[in-house]
Design a protein around this motif. Structure first.
Motif, short mmCIF file in Angstrom:
data_model
loop_
_atom_site.label_atom_id
_atom_site.label_comp_id
_atom_site.label_asym_id
_atom_site.label_seq_id
_atom_site.Cartn_x
_atom_site.Cartn_y
_atom_site.Cartn_z
N ALA A 194 1.08 -22.43 0.39
CA ALA A 194 2.02 -22.65 1.49
C ALA A 194 2.56 -24.08 1.48
N VAL A 195 3.78 -24.24 1.98
CA VAL A 195 4.39 -25.55 2.14
C VAL A 195 4.74 -25.78 3.60
N PHE A 196 4.78 -27.05 3.99
CA PHE A 196 5.18 -27.43 5.34
C PHE A 196 5.69 -28.86 5.32
N THR A 197 6.70 -29.13 6.11
CA THR A 197 7.23 -30.48 6.23
C THR A 197 7.03 -30.97 7.65
N VAL A 198 6.35 -32.11 7.78
CA VAL A 198 6.19 -32.76 9.08
C VAL A 198 7.44 -33.63 9.29
N PRO A 199 8.21 -33.37 10.35
CA PRO A 199 9.42 -34.16 10.58
C PRO A 199 9.11 -35.63 10.89
N ARG A 200 9.98 -36.49 10.43
CA ARG A 200 9.82 -37.93 10.72
C ARG A 200 9.63 -38.15 12.21
N GLY A 201 8.81 -39.13 12.54
CA GLY A 201 8.58 -39.47 13.94
C GLY A 201 7.60 -38.56 14.66
N THR A 202 7.02 -37.57 13.97
CA THR A 202 6.07 -36.64 14.59
C THR A 202 4.65 -37.11 14.32
N GLU A 203 3.88 -37.34 15.38
CA GLU A 203 2.49 -37.72 15.21
C GLU A 203 1.72 -36.52 14.68
N HIS A 204 0.92 -36.74 13.63
CA HIS A 204 0.21 -35.62 13.01
C HIS A 204 -1.11 -36.08 12.41
N LEU A 261 -5.24 -26.10 4.42
CA LEU A 261 -5.00 -27.35 5.14
C LEU A 261 -4.49 -27.02 6.53
N HIS A 262 -5.02 -27.71 7.54
CA HIS A 262 -4.54 -27.60 8.90
C HIS A 262 -3.82 -28.91 9.22
N ILE A 263 -2.71 -28.85 9.92
CA ILE A 263 -2.02 -30.05 10.35
C ILE A 263 -1.81 -29.96 11.86
N SER A 264 -2.48 -30.86 12.58
CA SER A 264 -2.29 -30.95 14.03
C SER A 264 -1.04 -31.78 14.27
N LEU A 265 -0.21 -31.33 15.21
CA LEU A 265 1.04 -32.00 15.53
C LEU A 265 1.10 -32.28 17.02
N ARG A 266 1.55 -33.48 17.38
CA ARG A 266 1.82 -33.81 18.77
C ARG A 266 3.33 -33.86 18.93
N GLU A 267 3.86 -32.84 19.61
CA GLU A 267 5.30 -32.68 19.76
C GLU A 267 5.66 -32.77 21.24
N PRO A 268 6.95 -32.94 21.57
CA PRO A 268 7.34 -33.01 22.98
C PRO A 268 6.85 -31.82 23.80
N GLY A 301 4.08 -30.28 23.34
CA GLY A 301 2.63 -30.26 23.38
C GLY A 301 2.03 -30.32 21.98
N GLU A 302 0.73 -30.14 21.93
CA GLU A 302 0.01 -30.21 20.66
C GLU A 302 -0.11 -28.80 20.08
N ARG A 303 0.03 -28.69 18.76
CA ARG A 303 -0.18 -27.42 18.08
C ARG A 303 -0.76 -27.68 16.70
N VAL A 304 -1.30 -26.63 16.08
CA VAL A 304 -1.89 -26.73 14.75
C VAL A 304 -1.18 -25.74 13.83
N VAL A 305 -0.74 -26.23 12.69
CA VAL A 305 -0.14 -25.40 11.65
C VAL A 305 -1.21 -25.19 10.59
N VAL A 306 -1.48 -23.94 10.23
CA VAL A 306 -2.47 -23.62 9.21
C VAL A 306 -1.74 -23.23 7.92
N LEU A 307 -2.08 -23.94 6.85
CA LEU A 307 -1.44 -23.71 5.56
C LEU A 307 -2.45 -23.16 4.56
N PRO A 308 -2.33 -21.90 4.19
CA PRO A 308 -3.21 -21.36 3.15
C PRO A 308 -2.72 -21.83 1.77
N GLN A 309 -3.51 -21.56 0.76
CA GLN A 309 -3.13 -21.91 -0.61
C GLN A 309 -1.74 -21.36 -0.92
#
Length: 134
Positions: free
Chosen positions: A82-92, A63-70, A72-80
């Motif tokens: 893996a865990v990730f938490t998108v913080p509240r208020g973050t466009e993704h 799974l890839h998660i694109s994030l728009r943060e203060p 700039g934009e970045r992509v987090v890549v999650l292999p099988q």
């Protein structure tokens, strides 16, 4: 979904019980939180959860998660596995380059398309989760 104990839920069996993409099924509840599983492929929709974080665990695939943060934009890549938490208020925007399965943990009643979102494409189910077997 009641809080009465039913026995263990086998995630593989739960995932095999439906085919719809981006249409999560609630496998159990923990206090006021849903534990949801979903099959995913392609792009979701840019969205924001204003009042809650969103937890992802990749069960199968990637799974890839694109994030728009203060900063700039970045992509987090999650292999099988893996865990990730998108913080509240973050466009993704989640994206799966090929079929994947994920587990999400979020407050019951949380919409899959958040509080603010782009136009929802036909392949994305705007829902607060379906009961397993529906």
């Amino acid at each position: 979904m009641s809080n009465e104990p039913k026995g263990p839920v086998r995630l593989g069996k739960a995932l095999a019980s439906f085919d719809a993409l981006w249409s999560p099924r609630i496998v159990t509840r923990v206090n006021d939180y849903d534990v949801r599983v979903a099959k995913v492929e392609g792009e979701h929709v840019w969205h924001v959860h204003e009042n809650t974080d969103e937890f992802f665990l990749v069960l199968e695939g990637e799974l890839h998660i694109s994030l728009r943060e203060p900063a700039g934009e970045r992509v987090v890549v999650l292999p099988q596995g893996a865990v990730f938490t998108v913080p509240r208020g973050t466009e993704h925007r989640p994206y799966a380059p090929s079929r994947a399965a994920i587990l999400m943990f979020e407050p019951s009643g949380t919409s899959t398309v958040g509080d603010r979102h782009d136009e929802v494409p036909d392949h994305v189910d705007a829902t607060t989760g379906h009961t397993l077997g529906s």
